[in-house]
Structure formats: C-alpha cells, structure tokens
Design a protein around this motif. Structure first.
Motif, mmCIF file in Angstrom:
data_model
loop_
_atom_site.group_PDB
_atom_site.id
_atom_site.type_symbol
_atom_site.label_atom_id
_atom_site.label_comp_id
_atom_site.label_asym_id
_atom_site.label_seq_id
_atom_site.Cartn_x
_atom_site.Cartn_y
_atom_site.Cartn_z
ATOM 1 N N LEU A 1 73.599 21.544 -51.584
ATOM 2 C CA LEU A 1 72.416 21.954 -52.340
ATOM 3 C C LEU A 1 72.742 23.055 -53.339
ATOM 4 N N GLN B 1 75.535 21.321 -41.125
ATOM 5 C CA GLN B 1 74.511 22.100 -41.811
ATOM 6 C C GLN B 1 75.122 22.974 -42.905
ATOM 7 N N LYS C 1 75.749 20.812 -45.846
ATOM 8 C CA LYS C 1 74.499 20.521 -46.556
ATOM 9 C C LYS C 1 74.056 21.720 -47.392
ATOM 10 N N GLU C 2 74.335 22.916 -46.922
ATOM 11 C CA GLU C 2 74.035 24.105 -47.723
ATOM 12 C C GLU C 2 74.882 24.111 -48.994
ATOM 13 N N ARG D 1 65.755 25.002 -47.334
ATOM 14 C CA ARG D 1 66.158 23.983 -46.371
ATOM 15 C C ARG D 1 65.297 23.998 -45.111
ATOM 16 N N ALA E 1 66.014 19.583 -51.078
ATOM 17 C CA ALA E 1 65.307 20.819 -50.729
ATOM 18 C C ALA E 1 63.890 20.516 -50.262
#
Length: 213
Positions: free
Chosen positions: A92, A85, A88-89, A147, A140
């Motif tokens: 983005l 996670q 993934k942050e 998220r 997004a």
C-alpha cells in the motif's frame, strides 16, 4: 544518535520524522536545503532529502531509511510482526508513494510554485492517477485507519502524501481526484492529526513555511 537531514516542507522528510517521533527513536534534526552542495552528494547520492547520518555513515531515500529503522529497532514494530501483513503494508505504501505521489509530483511546479506544466503532462498524470486511485481503494479501507482498526506505518505515509495529491489535482484539474473517488482524506488526516507525533510534524511544517515567507 541518528541525525535527520532535510527540511520540514518535504513530505518524505516528514514521513521519516513521523516514524521517529511515533516510535520514540531519539534523533536530531539538521536543516539541509536543496540543491545540495557538491560535497553533500557523498551523503545523499540522489541529491535529495531526507537522508540520515548514523555512526556507520549516511543513508538516503525515505523508504530505505524506514526499512533501516525497522531492522535496527525491531522492538519498535514499525512494520507488522506478521510477514504477510508487513508485506501488505509495503504494498500500500508503494501505491501511495510510487504510483500516486510520484505521478502527481509532476504537477507541483504549476500547482504550488507558480510554474507551468504542459497539457501533455497533465493528461498523462490524470490517466495514471485515475488508475492508481482505484488501486488505493482496493487496498485501503480507511476504517478508520488505512488498513483497518490499527494505526500503522501506512498511515504515516498517507498523512504526508494524500493532502498533496488532493490539493494538486484540485489546483490543476479543478477537482480533488481523491475526494471525487470517495476518499475522504481530509477527515482521515484530521483523525491522524490528533496523534502527538502528527501534531509535531504539522506544527514544525507550519513554522518552517512562516519562517521562509
């Protein structure tokens, strides 16, 4: 205590400030304007703001600063605890900052400061922004946060960057390219603006603009 150097008109200064405020990390603001003096280049090697001053020295580049804060204050959970996670942050954030804001930044002289930008640059930026708004939409959800249901580090980046992307493209192309693609950044930013840290960032930015007119 960490000292944050820069000024409240800078979106990347405001991103770092948002992170510090949101996570309750004590800091002091040091008004530092551009261009930096020659002596200050030893503090910010890129000649940009923000940069921070710590007991160990100086550090520049907003995302590097955020990574430092995350490592120094692990209890603050600036990034998600889960490695996937958190990655993934970061993914983005890279789309928002590196692929969208950095491209649109080429339009700022004409969009915001009364200068001019060549048609060649405008066409190039338009092509890149179109491609990476699609990237943004793949990653997004804005449901309601970037998220999903939880507010996080991506939202702090988006809060200071999406308005610039929308306003600059509106000014140059006569259309807000984010809104045109179905990204309702105004409603999203209004949601984020209810947070005390966002309100402080916004109020300080407004006060700085009024003081420098």
């Amino acid at each position: 205590m960490i000292k944050l150097h820069g000024f409240a008109l800078s979106n990347y200064y405001n991103k770092v400030k948002f992170v510090l405020l949101e996570h309750g990390i004590e800091f002091e603001e040091v008004l530092t304007k551009l261009p930096l003096a020659e002596a200050q280049l030893a503090q910010s090697a890129t000649g940009k703001v923000p940069f921070i001053e710590t007991e160990q020295g100086f550090l520049c580049e907003s995302e590097v600063i955020v990574e430092y804060l995350a490592a120094r204050f692990p209890d603050k959970r600036i990034f998600s605890a889960d490695p996937w996670q958190a990655a993934k942050e970061r993914e983005l954030i890279a789309v928002i900052e590196t692929h969208l804001e950095l491209a649109v930044r080429e339009l700022y002289p004409e969009a915001f400061f009364g200068g001019t930008v060549s048609e060649e640059v405008k066409k190039s930026v338009e092509k890149r922004v179109t491609r990476h708004i699609a990237s943004l939409k793949r990653l997004a959800t804005f449901a309601p946060y970037a998220r999903g249901e939880q507010f996080g580090i991506v939202d702090m980046s988006a809060f200071v960057n999406l308005p610039l992307i929308g306003m600059a493209t509106q000014a140059i192309y006569g259309r807000d390219m984010l809104a045109e693609a179905g990204v309702d950044w105004k409603a999203y930013v209004k949601l984020l603006g209810a947070r005390p840290a966002a309100q402080r960032v916004g109020a300080d930015r407004k006060a700085y603009i009024e003081a420098t007119r």
